[in-house]
Motif scaffolding. Structure first.
Motif, PDB file in Angstrom:
ATOM      1  N   ALA A  93      11.924   4.523  -1.957  1.00 53.63           N
ATOM      2  CA  ALA A  93      13.233   3.969  -2.312  1.00 53.63           C
ATOM      3  C   ALA A  93      13.760   2.954  -1.308  1.00 53.63           C
ATOM      4  O   ALA A  93      14.491   2.030  -1.672  1.00 53.63           O
ATOM      5  CB  ALA A  93      14.246   5.097  -2.485  1.00 53.63           C
ATOM      6  N   ALA A  94      13.420   3.099  -0.034  1.00 51.40           N
ATOM      7  CA  ALA A  94      14.018   2.231   0.987  1.00 51.40           C
ATOM      8  C   ALA A  94      12.997   1.561   1.898  1.00 51.40           C
ATOM      9  O   ALA A  94      13.369   0.700   2.691  1.00 51.40           O
ATOM     10  CB  ALA A  94      15.008   3.025   1.838  1.00 51.40           C
ATOM     11  N   THR A  95      11.726   1.942   1.801  1.00 52.21           N
ATOM     12  CA  THR A  95      10.731   1.402   2.717  1.00 52.21           C
ATOM     13  C   THR A  95       9.459   1.015   1.976  1.00 52.21           C
ATOM     14  O   THR A  95       9.199   1.476   0.862  1.00 52.21           O
ATOM     15  CB  THR A  95      10.365   2.425   3.810  1.00 52.21           C
ATOM     16  N   ALA A  96       8.669   0.173   2.630  1.00 54.70           N
ATOM     17  CA  ALA A  96       7.371  -0.198   2.085  1.00 54.70           C
ATOM     18  C   ALA A  96       6.457  -0.599   3.232  1.00 54.70           C
ATOM     19  O   ALA A  96       6.914  -0.981   4.313  1.00 54.70           O
ATOM     20  CB  ALA A  96       7.503  -1.344   1.078  1.00 54.70           C
ATOM     21  N   LEU A  97       5.161  -0.513   2.989  1.00 53.67           N
ATOM     22  CA  LEU A  97       4.146  -0.933   3.946  1.00 53.67           C
ATOM     23  C   LEU A  97       3.195  -1.881   3.227  1.00 53.67           C
ATOM     24  O   LEU A  97       2.748  -1.586   2.119  1.00 53.67           O
ATOM     25  CB  LEU A  97       3.390   0.277   4.492  1.00 53.67           C
ATOM     26  N   VAL A  98       2.898  -3.013   3.874  1.00 54.91           N
ATOM     27  CA  VAL A  98       2.077  -4.045   3.252  1.00 54.91           C
ATOM     28  C   VAL A  98       0.871  -4.337   4.136  1.00 54.91           C
ATOM     29  O   VAL A  98       1.002  -4.495   5.357  1.00 54.91           O
ATOM     30  CB  VAL A  98       2.887  -5.346   3.041  1.00 54.91           C
ATOM     31  N   ASP A  99      -0.285  -4.418   3.507  1.00 53.91           N
ATOM     32  CA  ASP A  99      -1.523  -4.800   4.178  1.00 53.91           C
ATOM     33  C   ASP A  99      -1.674  -6.312   4.081  1.00 53.91           C
ATOM     34  O   ASP A  99      -1.753  -6.864   2.976  1.00 53.91           O
ATOM     35  CB  ASP A  99      -2.703  -4.096   3.495  1.00 53.91           C
ATOM     36  N   GLY A 100      -1.707  -6.990   5.232  1.00 59.62           N
ATOM     37  CA  GLY A 100      -1.861  -8.439   5.236  1.00 59.62           C
ATOM     38  C   GLY A 100      -3.272  -8.897   4.928  1.00 59.62           C
ATOM     39  O   GLY A 100      -3.509 -10.103   4.776  1.00 59.62           O
ATOM     40  N   ALA A 101      -4.227  -7.973   4.852  1.00 58.27           N
ATOM     41  CA  ALA A 101      -5.605  -8.258   4.450  1.00 58.27           C
ATOM     42  C   ALA A 101      -6.298  -9.263   5.368  1.00 58.27           C
ATOM     43  O   ALA A 101      -7.201  -9.963   4.949  1.00 58.27           O
ATOM     44  CB  ALA A 101      -5.649  -8.741   2.997  1.00 58.27           C
ATOM     45  N   ALA A 102      -5.864  -9.336   6.612  1.00 60.48           N
ATOM     46  CA  ALA A 102      -6.439 -10.247   7.614  1.00 60.48           C
ATOM     47  C   ALA A 102      -6.226 -11.708   7.271  1.00 60.48           C
ATOM     48  O   ALA A 102      -6.943 -12.584   7.760  1.00 60.48           O
ATOM     49  CB  ALA A 102      -7.928  -9.957   7.829  1.00 60.48           C
ATOM     50  N   VAL A 138       0.811  -1.223   0.000  1.00 55.40           N
ATOM     51  CA  VAL A 138       0.000   0.000   0.000  1.00 55.40           C
ATOM     52  C   VAL A 138       0.846   1.275   0.000  1.00 55.40           C
ATOM     53  O   VAL A 138       0.319   2.360  -0.268  1.00 55.40           O
ATOM     54  CB  VAL A 138      -0.970   0.025   1.205  1.00 55.40           C
ATOM     55  N   ARG A 139       2.125   1.143   0.283  1.00 53.22           N
ATOM     56  CA  ARG A 139       3.006   2.316   0.286  1.00 53.22           C
ATOM     57  C   ARG A 139       4.426   1.839   0.005  1.00 53.22           C
ATOM     58  O   ARG A 139       4.863   0.838   0.555  1.00 53.22           O
ATOM     59  CB  ARG A 139       2.927   3.034   1.630  1.00 53.22           C
ATOM     60  N   ARG A 140       5.135   2.585  -0.853  1.00 56.12           N
ATOM     61  CA  ARG A 140       6.510   2.171  -1.177  1.00 56.12           C
ATOM     62  C   ARG A 140       7.309   3.375  -1.641  1.00 56.12           C
ATOM     63  O   ARG A 140       6.801   4.231  -2.375  1.00 56.12           O
ATOM     64  CB  ARG A 140       6.491   1.097  -2.280  1.00 56.12           C
TER      65      ARG A 140
END
Length: 365
Positions: free
Chosen positions: A79-88, A75-77
Motif C-alpha cells: 500500500a505504501a512502499t515498493a521495490l524496483v530492480d534496475g536490471a543493471a 519486484v515488491r509492492r
C-alpha cells in the motif's frame, strides 16, 4: 590555460545524447527519458551530470557492467512502499519510474516510499525531486554512488561516495523549493568540469592523504580516480568546519538508499566484484502528499510566503540578494535556453570520439 567554449542549443545537445544512446541499443522510450533528464541537468547548470557523463557510460558499457537494453521492473509492492530492480541498466529510467511510483502511492495514501537496487548512475537527484513537485507532492530523493571518492572525517583514504540527496516541494505562486546537494563539499564530477576547462579548484574540495588541500584540478582528478589516498572532503570540509556532519549525512543516505534497498556499499563491492558485474547502485524515493496533513492549497500558500520572506532578507551586499535553493538552477535554465549550453572544446572532442566509435551522428557542430 582556459579551454575554448561553444554555446550549443539545448535541442542540439538533446539530439546528440539521444543519438548516442540509440546507437548503443537503448530502447526508444528509455533513451528519451534519459536524454531528457541529462539535457535538463545541463540546462540547470549542473554540467557535471549531463552531456559530460557519456564518457563514463561508454566505459561501463564497454566493460560489460551496464546493460543499456535493460528494462526496470517492480519486484515488491504494497500500500505504501515498493521495490524496483534496475536490471543493471542506466539509472535515469528506473529513477523516473521510482519517483513516479512513489508519487502514485502518496496520492493514494498520503505517503509513498520506493527503493531501487541494481541500478547505475542516474544524473542529478534534483531532476527526480522536481517530478514530484510538479504533481503537487513533496519529493525526497537519495542515492548511493559508484565511485568511492569521499574521505571520512579524520580519514586519509576514501570510503564513501558523494551520496547526494534532493528535496522539492510545490510552493503555489512561487517556484518550487528545490534543494539538490551532495553530502561531500562538491560532487566528484565538478572536479572533472574544472579539469576539462583548465581551471584551478577552490581550496577545500580535495585533500591529499595527509589532509592537505589540493587546488590543481588535474591533480585533483588523480587523487579521485588514480590514487589510493586522498579524495573529496565531506560537506563542511575538515572537522573544525563541521565536516563530521557531512560525513554523518553521507552515512544516512547510504543507509536509506543502499542498506535498506539492497544496494551495494561500493568500497566493499569493489574488493570482490568480478569483471563485468554491475555497480548495484541503490536509490531511495519518498513522496509526501501535503493534503494528507492539511489542505494542499494552504501548504503551498504558507510555503510561498516562507520563500518570499527569505528572499526579502536585507542582503549583506546589495549586488548579492538572498536566494532560495533552486533559484540558481532556474536562472541558469532560463539563460541557457536562450543562449545555449556551454560545451568546452575538450568535451566536444570526447563526444566526437564516442560518436566515431558507436556510429552515431556527431551533432555538436
Amino acid at each position: 590555460m582556459a579551454v575554448p567554449v561553444s554555446q550549443i542549443p539545448a535541442d542540439q545537445v538533446h539530439r546528440q545524447i539521444l543519438a548516442v544512446l540509440t546507437a548503443w541499443g537503448m530502447a526508444a522510450d528509455l533513451a528519451a527519458t534519459t536524454a531528457e533528464a541529462m539535457v535538463e541537468t545541463d540546462l540547470m547548470g549542473i554540467d557535471s551530470h549531463g552531456l559530460s557523463m557519456l564518457m563514463m557510460y561508454e566505459t561501463l558499457r564497454d566493460e560489460g557492467q551496464l546493460d543499456l537494453a535493460a528494462r526496470p521492473r517492480v519486484v515488491r509492492r504494497n500500500a505504501a512502499t515498493a521495490l524496483v530492480d534496475g536490471a543493471a541498466g542506466l539509472g535515469h529510467p528506473v529513477a523516473a519510474l521510482g519517483m513516479e511510483l512513489a508519487v502514485e502511492l502518496a496520492l493514494g495514501g498520503g505517503v509513498g516510499a520506493v527503493g531501487v537496487f541494481n541500478s547505475h548512475h542516474f544524473g542529478a537527484a534534483g531532476y527526480y525531486a522536481r517530478l514530484a513537485a510538479r504533481r503537487g507532492v513533496i519529493g525526497l530523493v537519495m542515492t548511493s554512488a559508484r565511485s568511492v571518492l569521499v574521505v571520512p572525517t579524520r580519514g586519509g583514504v576514501p570510503m564513501l561516495g558523494t551520496n547526494p540527496l534532493a528535496l522539492a516541494a510545490p510552493a503555489g505562486r512561487e517556484p518550487a523549493f528545490v534543494l539538490d546537494m551532495s553530502s561531500s563539499t562538491v560532487a566528484g564530477n565538478k572536479v572533472k568540469v574544472y579539469d576539462l576547462n583548465g581551471k584551478p579548484m577552490p581550496e577545500g574540495w580535495v585533500i591529499d592523504g595527509e589532509g592537505r588541500p589540493v587546488t590543481d584540478a588535474a591533480e585533483g582528478m588523480a587523487y579521485l580516480f588514480r590514487r589510493a589516498e586522498g579524495g573529496l572532503t565531506p560537506l563542511g570540509g575538515d572537522e573544525s568546519g563541521g565536516g563530521h556532519k557531512g560525513y554523518g549525512l553521507a552515512l544516512m543516505v547510504q543507509i536509506l538508499a543502499g542498506t535498506l534497498t539492497g544496494g551495494a556499499l561500493s568500497v566493499l563491492r569493489d574488493r570482490t566484484r568480478k569483471t563485468g558485474e554491475p555497480d548495484n547502485i541503490g536509490h531511495f524515493f519518498l513522496a509526501i502528499d501535503p493534503a494528507a496533513f492539511r489542505p494542499a492549497e494552504a501548504f503551498e500558500e504558507d510555503l510561498g510566503t516562507l520563500l518570499e520572506t527569505l528572499r526579502a532578507t536585507p542582503p549583506a551586499r546589495p549586488d548579492r540578494p538572498v536566494l532560495i535553493p533552486g533559484d540558481p538552477e532556474a536562472a541558469s535554465r532560463a539563460e541557457r535556453l536562450a543562449a545555449g549550453i556551454p560545451v568546452p572544446e575538450t568535451l566536444r572532442a570526447l563526444v566526437r570520439g564516442i560518436c566515431d566509435r558507436c556510429g552515431a551522428d556527431y551533432l555538436l557542430g
